[in-house]
Design a protein around this motif. Structure first.
Motif, PDB file in Angstrom:
ATOM      1  N   LEU A 163       0.826  -1.208   0.000  1.00 31.15           N
ATOM      2  CA  LEU A 163       0.000   0.000   0.000  1.00 31.15           C
ATOM      3  C   LEU A 163       0.859   1.257   0.000  1.00 31.15           C
ATOM      4  O   LEU A 163       0.510   2.259  -0.632  1.00 31.15           O
ATOM      5  CB  LEU A 163      -0.932  -0.009   1.218  1.00 31.15           C
ATOM      6  CG  LEU A 163      -1.975  -1.141   1.242  1.00 31.15           C
ATOM      7  CD1 LEU A 163      -2.657  -1.205   2.603  1.00 31.15           C
ATOM      8  CD2 LEU A 163      -3.002  -0.953   0.134  1.00 31.15           C
ATOM      9  N   LEU A 164       1.985   1.205   0.698  1.00 31.92           N
ATOM     10  CA  LEU A 164       2.863   2.375   0.776  1.00 31.92           C
ATOM     11  C   LEU A 164       3.609   2.610  -0.540  1.00 31.92           C
ATOM     12  O   LEU A 164       3.672   3.739  -1.039  1.00 31.92           O
ATOM     13  CB  LEU A 164       3.854   2.181   1.923  1.00 31.92           C
ATOM     14  CG  LEU A 164       4.774   3.350   2.264  1.00 31.92           C
ATOM     15  CD1 LEU A 164       3.967   4.568   2.680  1.00 31.92           C
ATOM     16  CD2 LEU A 164       5.745   2.956   3.374  1.00 31.92           C
ATOM     17  N   TRP A 165       4.174   1.546  -1.117  1.00 29.90           N
ATOM     18  CA  TRP A 165       4.946   1.692  -2.349  1.00 29.90           C
ATOM     19  C   TRP A 165       4.079   2.145  -3.524  1.00 29.90           C
ATOM     20  O   TRP A 165       4.596   2.676  -4.513  1.00 29.90           O
ATOM     21  CB  TRP A 165       5.661   0.389  -2.695  1.00 29.90           C
ATOM     22  CG  TRP A 165       6.949   0.207  -1.941  1.00 29.90           C
ATOM     23  CD1 TRP A 165       7.111  -0.280  -0.686  1.00 29.90           C
ATOM     24  CD2 TRP A 165       8.268   0.534  -2.415  1.00 29.90           C
ATOM     25  NE1 TRP A 165       8.446  -0.284  -0.334  1.00 29.90           N
ATOM     26  CE2 TRP A 165       9.172   0.202  -1.379  1.00 29.90           C
ATOM     27  CE3 TRP A 165       8.771   1.053  -3.610  1.00 29.90           C
ATOM     28  CZ2 TRP A 165      10.548   0.386  -1.500  1.00 29.90           C
ATOM     29  CZ3 TRP A 165      10.137   1.231  -3.731  1.00 29.90           C
ATOM     30  CH2 TRP A 165      11.014   0.910  -2.689  1.00 29.90           C
ATOM     31  N   ARG A 166       2.790   1.956  -3.412  1.00 28.74           N
ATOM     32  CA  ARG A 166       1.887   2.427  -4.458  1.00 28.74           C
ATOM     33  C   ARG A 166       1.979   3.934  -4.652  1.00 28.74           C
ATOM     34  O   ARG A 166       1.645   4.463  -5.728  1.00 28.74           O
ATOM     35  CB  ARG A 166       0.444   2.011  -4.093  1.00 28.74           C
ATOM     36  CG  ARG A 166      -0.635   2.537  -5.005  1.00 28.74           C
ATOM     37  CD  ARG A 166      -0.481   2.034  -6.436  1.00 28.74           C
ATOM     38  NE  ARG A 166      -1.532   2.572  -7.270  1.00 28.74           N
ATOM     39  CZ  ARG A 166      -1.540   3.810  -7.779  1.00 28.74           C
ATOM     40  NH1 ARG A 166      -0.524   4.635  -7.553  1.00 28.74           N
ATOM     41  NH2 ARG A 166      -2.543   4.215  -8.533  1.00 28.74           N
ATOM     42  N   PRO A 170       2.140   3.313 -10.106  1.00 25.99           N
ATOM     43  CA  PRO A 170       0.802   2.732 -10.271  1.00 25.99           C
ATOM     44  C   PRO A 170       0.864   1.227 -10.533  1.00 25.99           C
ATOM     45  O   PRO A 170      -0.170   0.561 -10.554  1.00 25.99           O
ATOM     46  CB  PRO A 170       0.253   3.478 -11.488  1.00 25.99           C
ATOM     47  CG  PRO A 170       1.464   3.820 -12.290  1.00 25.99           C
ATOM     48  CD  PRO A 170       2.546   4.108 -11.294  1.00 25.99           C
ATOM     49  N   ARG A 171       2.066   0.679 -10.718  1.00 30.94           N
ATOM     50  CA  ARG A 171       2.214  -0.741 -11.043  1.00 30.94           C
ATOM     51  C   ARG A 171       2.886  -1.469  -9.875  1.00 30.94           C
ATOM     52  O   ARG A 171       4.103  -1.600  -9.821  1.00 30.94           O
ATOM     53  CB  ARG A 171       3.033  -0.908 -12.323  1.00 30.94           C
ATOM     54  CG  ARG A 171       2.347  -0.347 -13.567  1.00 30.94           C
ATOM     55  CD  ARG A 171       3.154  -0.678 -14.809  1.00 30.94           C
ATOM     56  NE  ARG A 171       4.436   0.007 -14.828  1.00 30.94           N
ATOM     57  CZ  ARG A 171       5.470  -0.377 -15.557  1.00 30.94           C
ATOM     58  NH1 ARG A 171       5.392  -1.464 -16.308  1.00 30.94           N
ATOM     59  NH2 ARG A 171       6.587   0.320 -15.535  1.00 30.94           N
ATOM     60  N   VAL A 172       2.061  -1.901  -8.942  1.00 31.25           N
ATOM     61  CA  VAL A 172       2.543  -2.630  -7.767  1.00 31.25           C
ATOM     62  C   VAL A 172       1.838  -3.980  -7.712  1.00 31.25           C
ATOM     63  O   VAL A 172       0.611  -4.057  -7.847  1.00 31.25           O
ATOM     64  CB  VAL A 172       2.295  -1.849  -6.464  1.00 31.25           C
ATOM     65  CG1 VAL A 172       2.682  -2.678  -5.248  1.00 31.25           C
ATOM     66  CG2 VAL A 172       3.072  -0.526  -6.476  1.00 31.25           C
ATOM     67  N   THR A 173       2.622  -5.029  -7.511  1.00 29.61           N
ATOM     68  CA  THR A 173       2.088  -6.387  -7.404  1.00 29.61           C
ATOM     69  C   THR A 173       2.493  -6.985  -6.060  1.00 29.61           C
ATOM     70  O   THR A 173       3.672  -6.935  -5.689  1.00 29.61           O
ATOM     71  CB  THR A 173       2.633  -7.286  -8.531  1.00 29.61           C
ATOM     72  OG1 THR A 173       2.208  -6.763  -9.798  1.00 29.61           O
ATOM     73  CG2 THR A 173       2.133  -8.720  -8.379  1.00 29.61           C
ATOM     74  N   LEU A 174       1.522  -7.532  -5.345  1.00 32.90           N
ATOM     75  CA  LEU A 174       1.807  -8.233  -4.100  1.00 32.90           C
ATOM     76  C   LEU A 174       1.950  -9.722  -4.395  1.00 32.90           C
ATOM     77  O   LEU A 174       1.019 -10.361  -4.903  1.00 32.90           O
ATOM     78  CB  LEU A 174       0.691  -8.007  -3.083  1.00 32.90           C
ATOM     79  CG  LEU A 174       0.802  -8.810  -1.782  1.00 32.90           C
ATOM     80  CD1 LEU A 174       2.079  -8.450  -1.027  1.00 32.90           C
ATOM     81  CD2 LEU A 174      -0.428  -8.589  -0.903  1.00 32.90           C
ATOM     82  N   LEU A 175       3.118 -10.271  -4.106  1.00 41.70           N
ATOM     83  CA  LEU A 175       3.368 -11.701  -4.267  1.00 41.70           C
ATOM     84  C   LEU A 175       3.031 -12.376  -2.936  1.00 41.70           C
ATOM     85  O   LEU A 175       3.703 -12.138  -1.930  1.00 41.70           O
ATOM     86  CB  LEU A 175       4.839 -11.940  -4.612  1.00 41.70           C
ATOM     87  CG  LEU A 175       5.373 -11.156  -5.822  1.00 41.70           C
ATOM     88  CD1 LEU A 175       6.875 -11.304  -5.921  1.00 41.70           C
ATOM     89  CD2 LEU A 175       4.691 -11.611  -7.102  1.00 41.70           C
ATOM     90  N   ARG A 176       2.011 -13.195  -2.927  1.00 44.83           N
ATOM     91  CA  ARG A 176       1.546 -13.760  -1.657  1.00 44.83           C
ATOM     92  C   ARG A 176       2.612 -14.621  -0.983  1.00 44.83           C
ATOM     93  O   ARG A 176       2.722 -14.630   0.232  1.00 44.83           O
ATOM     94  CB  ARG A 176       0.266 -14.570  -1.864  1.00 44.83           C
ATOM     95  CG  ARG A 176      -0.952 -13.695  -1.676  1.00 44.83           C
ATOM     96  CD  ARG A 176      -2.248 -14.432  -1.476  1.00 44.83           C
ATOM     97  NE  ARG A 176      -2.164 -15.786  -0.982  1.00 44.83           N
ATOM     98  CZ  ARG A 176      -3.020 -16.738  -1.343  1.00 44.83           C
ATOM     99  NH1 ARG A 176      -3.962 -16.471  -2.228  1.00 44.83           N
ATOM    100  NH2 ARG A 176      -2.930 -17.937  -0.836  1.00 44.83           N
ATOM    101  N   ARG A 193      -6.299   0.573  -4.054  1.00 47.33           N
ATOM    102  CA  ARG A 193      -5.034   1.150  -4.531  1.00 47.33           C
ATOM    103  C   ARG A 193      -4.621   0.581  -5.887  1.00 47.33           C
ATOM    104  O   ARG A 193      -3.556   0.942  -6.413  1.00 47.33           O
ATOM    105  CB  ARG A 193      -3.931   0.890  -3.506  1.00 47.33           C
ATOM    106  CG  ARG A 193      -4.129   1.564  -2.155  1.00 47.33           C
ATOM    107  CD  ARG A 193      -3.841   3.049  -2.222  1.00 47.33           C
ATOM    108  NE  ARG A 193      -2.412   3.329  -2.053  1.00 47.33           N
ATOM    109  CZ  ARG A 193      -1.878   4.539  -2.225  1.00 47.33           C
ATOM    110  NH1 ARG A 193      -2.648   5.554  -2.601  1.00 47.33           N
ATOM    111  NH2 ARG A 193      -0.593   4.733  -2.044  1.00 47.33           N
ATOM    112  N   GLY A 194      -5.423  -0.305  -6.434  1.00 45.55           N
ATOM    113  CA  GLY A 194      -5.104  -0.869  -7.739  1.00 45.55           C
ATOM    114  C   GLY A 194      -3.927  -1.820  -7.720  1.00 45.55           C
ATOM    115  O   GLY A 194      -3.166  -1.909  -8.691  1.00 45.55           O
TER     116      GLY A 194
END
Length: 337
Positions: A163-166, A170-176, A193-194
């Motif tokens: 959420l912070l790095w967003r 605009p292109r942030v991916t969370l790797l579970r 936050r997209g």
């Protein structure tokens, strides 16, 4: 430099921003100062120091070298080495043994040993640390702005990081990765936050011709430009722990983020005569903050030494008077009064 059995008013262990700043301030206060530095700075892989007013983007080694030259100009001494043993000195103060066998005595100590970043055990990740593998957006966010940033999910902090790095892209991916199923609230925040979520463990970091290309998930390449991780920040004490210094855990909620050496508002530790500054006490402090902490601690140490100087001076006239009277009365046949 032959250090064997040399005595200093102040020995600083650690020659990064905090330690060198402390040495500069102590030397300008006309104190004898030695800095012992192992030469293994935490920020060595970084290209530049950021958010340091007036020195933005300066390479870390260049910044410390400039500070060292300034401190040496006022009489501070520097020695490259590691403290391998520490104990109370028989006459007061501390005796430090360095690798190689030399030993020095210090009336006061400043611990500026920093911390160790314990990285997640993902193959290839450590080799890119400080380059494309990052953790602090305030340190590196601008450099990867608007690029594809992946966040490695090793614990609950990953949600906060994503959420912070967003803010920077605009292109942030969370790797579970090691995260369990996300709750409805977390999903809603990420969607707001997209931020895209990718399931499955990360198997490694992909590098081609010394160029970071992404991470491997499920046997396939997920292309990205930067990988954000959450290290465990571990305070580095080494042999100084022999003096009775003890670290404490640092948590955010129920999450352990690291360990620190606790100090009071003056930078004093629980061990009399020992102060600390920099990342060893503040896990999230930046370089300019560490330098400021070093300067503040130096002022406290000097004040403590001034008080000791006053006590010594007030006691000294009685010793001198006894010696003078003894000389008059008995010449060489001394007696006590």
């Amino acid at each position: 430099m032959d250090l064997q059995d040399r005595s200093y008013e102040i020995v600083v262990v650690g020659g990064g921003a905090a330690g060198t700043s402390a040495a500069l301030s102590c030397a300008r206060a006309r104190r004898s100062v030695l800095v012992v530095d192992a030469g293994e700075p935490r920020n060595a892989p970084a290209e530049g120091v950021h958010n340091y007013l007036g020195r933005e983007g300066t390479p870390p080694g260049e910044l410390v070298a400039a500070g060292r030259a300034e401190a040496e100009r006022y009489g501070a001494e520097f020695s490259t080495g590691e403290v391998v043993a520490a104990e109370r000195a028989p006459g007061g103060g501390f005796r430090l043994t360095l690798a190689g066998g030399a030993a020095v005595v210090a009336a006061r100590l400043v611990v500026a040993t920093g911390l160790v970043d314990e990285l997640p055990p993902v193959p290839g990740l450590a080799q890119r640390w400080g380059r494309e593998v990052l953790h602090c957006p305030y340190c590196h966010g601008w450099e990867v702005r608007d690029r594809h940033i992946a966040v490695l999910g090793t614990g609950p902090m990953a949600l906060h990081q994503a959420l912070l790095w967003r803010q920077w892209s605009p292109r942030v991916t969370l790797l579970r990765h090691a995260l369990g199923e996300l709750g409805a609230e977390d999903r809603a925040n990420l969607d707001a936050r997209g931020i895209t979520v990718v399931p499955g463990p990360v198997e490694g970091v992909r590098v081609e011709e010394d160029r970071f290309t992404g991470v491997e998930v499920g046997g396939r390449l997920l292309a990205c430009d930067a990988l954000v991780v959450a290290p465990l920040f571990t305070a580095r004490l080494g042999a100084l722990a022999d003096l009775g210094l003890r670290t404490e855990p640092v948590r955010r909620g129920d999450v352990l983020v690291g360990t620190r050496l606790p100090v009071d508002v003056t930078g004093a530790t629980a061990v009399p005569g020992v102060w600390a500054a920099g990342n060893v006490t503040d896990l999230t402090g930046n370089v300019i903050g560490a330098a400021a902490a070093g300067a503040n601690v130096a002022a406290q140490v000097n004040s403590d030494l001034v008080e000791a100087d006053i006590r010594r001076a007030r006691d000294e006239p009685f010793v001198v008077r006894e010696r003078e009277v003894a000389d008059l009365v008995a010449g060489e046949r001394r007696h006590g009064l």
